[in-house]
Design a protein around this motif. Sequence first.
Motif, PDB file in Angstrom:
ATOM      1  N   SER A 212       0.826  -1.216   0.000  1.00 39.24           N
ATOM      2  CA  SER A 212       0.000   0.000   0.000  1.00 39.24           C
ATOM      3  C   SER A 212       0.853   1.256   0.000  1.00 39.24           C
ATOM      4  N   SER A 219      -3.277   3.457  -6.322  1.00 29.95           N
ATOM      5  CA  SER A 219      -4.236   2.377  -6.136  1.00 29.95           C
ATOM      6  C   SER A 219      -4.994   2.557  -4.836  1.00 29.95           C
ATOM      7  N   CYS A 221      -5.774  -0.012  -3.053  1.00 31.51           N
ATOM      8  CA  CYS A 221      -5.442  -1.195  -2.245  1.00 31.51           C
ATOM      9  C   CYS A 221      -5.101  -0.780  -0.814  1.00 31.51           C
ATOM     10  N   SER A 309      -5.830  -7.510   3.773  1.00 37.19           N
ATOM     11  CA  SER A 309      -6.633  -6.491   3.103  1.00 37.19           C
ATOM     12  C   SER A 309      -7.816  -6.104   3.979  1.00 37.19           C
ATOM     13  N   TYR A 315      -5.642  -8.917  -3.353  1.00 38.80           N
ATOM     14  CA  TYR A 315      -5.682  -8.068  -4.541  1.00 38.80           C
ATOM     15  C   TYR A 315      -4.849  -8.750  -5.623  1.00 38.80           C
ATOM     16  N   PRO A 364      -7.641  -5.260  -8.094  1.00 46.60           N
ATOM     17  CA  PRO A 364      -6.925  -4.307  -7.232  1.00 46.60           C
ATOM     18  C   PRO A 364      -7.749  -3.083  -6.834  1.00 46.60           C
ATOM     19  N   GLU A 365      -8.517  -2.501  -7.777  1.00 43.51           N
ATOM     20  CA  GLU A 365      -9.313  -1.306  -7.464  1.00 43.51           C
ATOM     21  C   GLU A 365     -10.759  -1.715  -7.190  1.00 43.51           C
TER      22      GLU A 365
END
Length: 366
Positions: A212, A219, A221, A309, A315, A364-365
Motif C-alpha cells: 500500500s 491504487s 489497495c 486487506s 488483490y 486491485p481497485e
Amino acid sequence: MKVAVIGSGVVGLTIGFQLARHGFSVTLFDSGQPGRESSWAGAGILPPAESCESKHASDHLRRRSNQLHAELSQELLEFTGIDNEFRRCGGIYLASTPGEAASLMGISHLWQKQGITCEPLDRSSLMELEPELASWCGASFRQAFFCPEECQIRNPRHLKALEAGCRKLGVSFEFEHPVEKIHPLPSRVQLMARGNRHEFDSVCVACGAWSSSLLGNLSSCQVVPVKGHMLLYKFPRPLFQRIINEGNRYLVPRMDGHLLVGSSEEESGFDKSKSNAELSRLLKFATDISKELCEQRVIDSWTGLRPMSYDGLPYVGQHSEHENLFVATGHFRAGLQLSTGTADIICRMMLKQPVDFDTFAIRPER
C-alpha cells in the motif's frame, strides 16, 4: 518483454518463475533478502480447497492454487534438485470448548457442501491416528475431524527452490534494493530505486504488507501488517504425522522431527519484536495438546508480518487505469497457499490470455 516484480516473497518469486518460463525478461526487486519475511516465517500449510464449482473468485483462486502446488513442487525438484517436502499429510481439527465444537461442526457442514472430505473422529479413532494426543483426548476432547486432503510444504526450502529456479531461468535479482516510487508512463512503467530510474514494459507489485505504501495514490489497495508468532521444537522423530489444528492455532510436524507451533494475530504496525505474552500463549497451547512438549525446550521463536486487506480478500490482477501495472498482495495467512494461482492469473494477464473465471471480486481497485 521486460518485466519487474517488486517483492521476493513466495508470491513474487512464483510470479517471477512463471513469467521467466514463458520467455519474459524478469527483474526481481526487494528491499531485503529473498523470501525472508512472512513467506519464510509461516508454517507451509495448504488447507484443502473446495472441489465443487463456485461463483466467487476467491474460491476459484484457492482451487486453482491447490491444483498447481503438486505440479510446481515436482517441477522445482526436477529443475533445481531441491525438495520442498510437499506432502499430503492430512490435517486434524480439534475443539476443546463447547463454542469451538459448535464452530467446528458448522465448518464441517460447509466443507461437505464444498466437496471437501472431512471425517468425524471419536476419542479412540483420534488416538489411533495420533497417539500423542492421548492426554488431550482425556482432558479436553469435545469434537474432532480429519481432513485427509490437507497438505504441507516446507516453506523455507520451497523459497530456496523458487529462487534457484528463477536464477536458472535468467531472472535478475536486485536485493537490498528498495523501490521508492512507481511512475506509470503511457506504454511503460518507470521505477525509482536508490535514486536511479529503471523502465519496464510491465511491473507487478507483490511486496506484501508494504504494498500500500509503495502504490500510494496509484491504487485504492489497503493492506495492513498483522504480526504472527511462531515456536520451533526439535524431536529425534516426528511427534505427529499430521497437521494439528485448533481454531487459528496449529502444530506442523516436519519429517526430520522439527515441529512448528503457531500462530497469533496482532495488529502492531511494522513492529516485528516478539511478545512474551504471545509466546506464552502459544507455549500453553502446545503443552495442552501433548505432555511430551512439556518436557522439551523451545529451540527458536520468531515473528512475521502478514499482509491483510480490508475485506479479507487478496488483490490480484491488472490495474484498472494503468494497463502495464499489476498487483498481487493482501493474501494474509494464505500467501503460500494462493501463490501458484496468483502467479497463474498474473502470467495469463501479462500474456493477454483469458483467465477462465471472473476475477472481479479480487481486482486491485475495488
